[in-house]
Motif scaffolding. Sequence first.
Motif, PDB file in Angstrom:
ATOM      1  N   GLY A   1      -3.746   0.179   5.471  1.00  0.00           N
ATOM      2  CA  GLY A   1      -3.253  -0.659   4.382  1.00  0.00           C
ATOM      3  C   GLY A   1      -1.753  -0.836   4.402  1.00  0.00           C
ATOM      4  N   THR A   2      -1.029   0.268   4.327  1.00  0.00           N
ATOM      5  CA  THR A   2       0.433   0.222   4.390  1.00  0.00           C
ATOM      6  C   THR A   2       0.919   1.195   5.454  1.00  0.00           C
ATOM      7  OG1 THR A   2       0.809   1.998   2.775  1.00  0.00           O
ATOM      8  CG2 THR A   2       0.559  -0.255   1.911  1.00  0.00           C
ATOM      9  N   LEU A   3       2.163   1.017   5.876  1.00  0.00           N
ATOM     10  CA  LEU A   3       2.729   1.918   6.868  1.00  0.00           C
ATOM     11  C   LEU A   3       2.781   3.348   6.333  1.00  0.00           C
ATOM     12  CD1 LEU A   3       4.065   2.385   9.606  1.00  0.00           C
ATOM     13  CD2 LEU A   3       6.260   1.828   8.550  1.00  0.00           C
ATOM     14  N   GLU A   4       3.104   3.504   5.072  1.00  0.00           N
ATOM     15  CA  GLU A   4       3.164   4.853   4.500  1.00  0.00           C
ATOM     16  C   GLU A   4       1.821   5.560   4.619  1.00  0.00           C
ATOM     17  OE1 GLU A   4       4.733   7.160   0.481  1.00  0.00           O
ATOM     18  OE2 GLU A   4       4.441   4.977   0.431  1.00  0.00           O
TER      19      GLU A   4
ATOM     20  N   ALA B   1       3.433   3.072  14.856  1.00  0.00           N
ATOM     21  CA  ALA B   1       3.903   2.511  13.587  1.00  0.00           C
ATOM     22  C   ALA B   1       4.444   1.096  13.778  1.00  0.00           C
ATOM     23  CB  ALA B   1       4.975   3.419  12.981  1.00  0.00           C
ATOM     24  N   CYS B   2       5.274   0.903  14.800  1.00  0.00           N
ATOM     25  CA  CYS B   2       5.832  -0.431  15.060  1.00  0.00           C
ATOM     26  C   CYS B   2       4.734  -1.436  15.356  1.00  0.00           C
ATOM     27  CB  CYS B   2       6.819  -0.364  16.223  1.00  0.00           C
ATOM     28  SG  CYS B   2       8.335   0.540  15.883  1.00  0.00           S
ATOM     29  N   TRP B   3       3.763  -1.032  16.146  1.00  0.00           N
ATOM     30  CA  TRP B   3       2.676  -1.940  16.490  1.00  0.00           C
ATOM     31  C   TRP B   3       1.848  -2.300  15.258  1.00  0.00           C
ATOM     32  CZ3 TRP B   3      -2.686  -1.113  16.258  1.00  0.00           C
ATOM     33  CH2 TRP B   3      -3.457  -2.164  16.778  1.00  0.00           C
ATOM     34  N   LEU B   4       1.575  -1.332  14.404  1.00  0.00           N
ATOM     35  CA  LEU B   4       0.726  -1.568  13.242  1.00  0.00           C
ATOM     36  C   LEU B   4       1.291  -2.629  12.307  1.00  0.00           C
ATOM     37  CD1 LEU B   4      -0.488   1.975  12.133  1.00  0.00           C
ATOM     38  CD2 LEU B   4      -1.937   0.053  12.786  1.00  0.00           C
ATOM     39  N   VAL B   5       2.617  -2.611  12.112  1.00  0.00           N
ATOM     40  CA  VAL B   5       3.226  -3.554  11.175  1.00  0.00           C
ATOM     41  C   VAL B   5       3.766  -4.799  11.875  1.00  0.00           C
ATOM     42  CG1 VAL B   5       3.780  -1.742   9.516  1.00  0.00           C
ATOM     43  CG2 VAL B   5       5.484  -2.383  11.233  1.00  0.00           C
ATOM     44  N   GLY B   6       3.672  -4.823  13.197  1.00  0.00           N
ATOM     45  CA  GLY B   6       4.045  -6.020  13.942  1.00  0.00           C
ATOM     46  C   GLY B   6       5.525  -6.265  14.058  1.00  0.00           C
ATOM     47  N   ARG B   7       6.322  -5.208  14.038  1.00  0.00           N
ATOM     48  CA  ARG B   7       7.762  -5.389  14.197  1.00  0.00           C
ATOM     49  C   ARG B   7       8.420  -4.068  14.571  1.00  0.00           C
ATOM     50  NH1 ARG B   7      11.876  -6.033   9.547  1.00  0.00           N
ATOM     51  NH2 ARG B   7      13.044  -5.295  11.325  1.00  0.00           N
ATOM     52  N   ARG B   8       9.625  -4.194  15.100  1.00  0.00           N
ATOM     53  CA  ARG B   8      10.406  -3.010  15.443  1.00  0.00           C
ATOM     54  C   ARG B   8      10.914  -2.347  14.159  1.00  0.00           C
ATOM     55  NH1 ARG B   8      13.367  -2.069  20.134  1.00  0.00           N
ATOM     56  NH2 ARG B   8      13.044  -4.238  20.718  1.00  0.00           N
TER      57      ARG B   8
ATOM     58  N   THR C   1      -0.095  -3.020   7.115  1.00  0.00           N
ATOM     59  CA  THR C   1      -0.600  -2.974   8.486  1.00  0.00           C
ATOM     60  C   THR C   1      -1.370  -4.271   8.729  1.00  0.00           C
ATOM     61  OG1 THR C   1      -2.570  -1.774   7.711  1.00  0.00           O
ATOM     62  CG2 THR C   1      -0.729  -0.472   8.548  1.00  0.00           C
ATOM     63  N   ILE C   2      -1.138  -4.895   9.895  1.00  0.00           N
ATOM     64  CA  ILE C   2      -1.636  -6.264  10.099  1.00  0.00           C
ATOM     65  C   ILE C   2      -2.569  -6.385  11.297  1.00  0.00           C
ATOM     66  CG2 ILE C   2       0.437  -7.255   9.041  1.00  0.00           C
ATOM     67  CD1 ILE C   2       1.399  -7.912  11.907  1.00  0.00           C
ATOM     68  N   ARG C   3      -2.953  -5.281  11.907  1.00  0.00           N
ATOM     69  CA  ARG C   3      -3.711  -5.359  13.157  1.00  0.00           C
ATOM     70  C   ARG C   3      -5.217  -5.299  12.925  1.00  0.00           C
ATOM     71  NH1 ARG C   3      -0.201  -7.376  16.854  1.00  0.00           N
ATOM     72  NH2 ARG C   3       1.735  -6.192  16.888  1.00  0.00           N
TER      73      ARG C   3
ATOM     74  N   GLN D   1       5.175 -11.797   5.663  1.00  0.00           N
ATOM     75  CA  GLN D   1       3.886 -11.151   5.897  1.00  0.00           C
ATOM     76  C   GLN D   1       3.905 -10.301   7.166  1.00  0.00           C
ATOM     77  OE1 GLN D   1       1.172 -14.585   5.736  1.00  0.00           O
ATOM     78  NE2 GLN D   1       0.211 -13.654   3.948  1.00  0.00           N
ATOM     79  N   GLU D   2       4.707 -10.713   8.139  1.00  0.00           N
ATOM     80  CA  GLU D   2       4.825  -9.976   9.390  1.00  0.00           C
ATOM     81  C   GLU D   2       5.992  -8.978   9.348  1.00  0.00           C
ATOM     82  OE1 GLU D   2       4.542 -12.303  12.994  1.00  0.00           O
ATOM     83  OE2 GLU D   2       3.322 -13.820  11.993  1.00  0.00           O
ATOM     84  N   GLY D   3       6.551  -8.771   8.145  1.00  0.00           N
ATOM     85  CA  GLY D   3       7.589  -7.762   7.975  1.00  0.00           C
ATOM     86  C   GLY D   3       8.955  -8.175   8.463  1.00  0.00           C
ATOM     87  N   GLN D   4       9.224  -9.486   8.519  1.00  0.00           N
ATOM     88  CA  GLN D   4      10.485  -9.965   9.053  1.00  0.00           C
ATOM     89  C   GLN D   4      11.093 -11.028   8.152  1.00  0.00           C
ATOM     90  OE1 GLN D   4      12.143  -8.712  11.429  1.00  0.00           O
ATOM     91  NE2 GLN D   4      11.136  -8.679  13.418  1.00  0.00           N
ATOM     92  N   THR D   5      12.356 -11.315   8.388  1.00  0.00           N
ATOM     93  CA  THR D   5      13.028 -12.490   7.858  1.00  0.00           C
ATOM     94  C   THR D   5      13.664 -13.207   9.038  1.00  0.00           C
ATOM     95  OG1 THR D   5      15.166 -11.389   7.535  1.00  0.00           O
ATOM     96  CG2 THR D   5      13.565 -11.259   5.711  1.00  0.00           C
TER      97      THR D   5
END
Length: 330
Positions: free
Chosen positions: A86-89, A144-151, A198-200, A265-269
């Motif tokens: 669900g979430t990174l935490e 962790a980086c892979w799960l949320v789709g960003r560094r 988490t988006i995977r 949504q992908e954790g970026q701006t």
Amino acid sequence: MKLRTISASFVHEALECARGYGAPTEPLLAAAGLPPSVQEPVSAEQYGALWLAIARAIDDEFFGLGGRPMRVGSFTLLCHCVLHAGTLEQALQRALRFLGVVLDDPSGNLVTGDGLAQIVLTDRGAARSAFAYRTYWIILHGIACWLVGRRIPVRLVDFRCAEPSRSTDYRLFFGAPVRFDQPVSRLAFDEVFLKLSTIRSERALKQFLRGAPANILVRYRYDAGLVADVRARLHRLSPTAWPGFEEMARQMRLPESTLRHRLHQEGQTYTSVKDEIRRGLAIDWLLHGTRSVSEIASELGFTEPSAFHRAFKKWTSRSPGAYRRGAGRA
């Protein structure tokens, strides 16, 4: 983007672990496409293949450095365990419990405060090697980086153990302040990342596992999604020619609100994507090029060298000159 190279010293440390279990090293190196004597940096794929070969030889994906062996297949089970957190935490909490059961020692805990999220490792006995802690961070941070789709930028890394002879390799690998002889081993990043979703999917996990562990060595390859599209568009241009957000949305034929929402949504701006590309280019040019710091600042689109100095210090906690001098000593 090219996969980063891995220092030869890390190859030697991995082989030393295999020797401790009586595994002959030449077949392991051959399985990874490496010569009998490695003196130059190797690719992430080669190091990943060596990691797998050693794991199969000693039936331990943690190089025999834990309280109990991390049997072959444990990494795959770990990924399934955290996939739908669900979430990174929540994913990190699951991962730490899983690794605690599998390895038994060290054990990890997530600690938050002062804007930082810290993974703190506790050993029952004497400190482990820096290589052992580094391996733990690679596994946890890579997933962790892979799960949320960003560094997820690392802010600091502390090692409980004494400083190894090739400590500069550790500092360059993490790209963050690294300290040795500390009370505990810990890795810290900005607390705000814990709320990322988490988006995977199961299908994405199958693809991820086919590339592991090479893909966690580079701490997330930008492999899918709108962020990947934006990055590809920016990579085709010089940073001085990058379009503004409104123009990028127009080129992608998206309303600005839609582009902003989907990046979120992908954790970026849009700004964070540009900063990460600038950071990667700056590090590459400092380590491998002959450009002066002022030239790099100009080519990255900074109006003043002082602005580049401030940004680079924010990214790495070191000035561009100090970063380049550290690479030279390595």
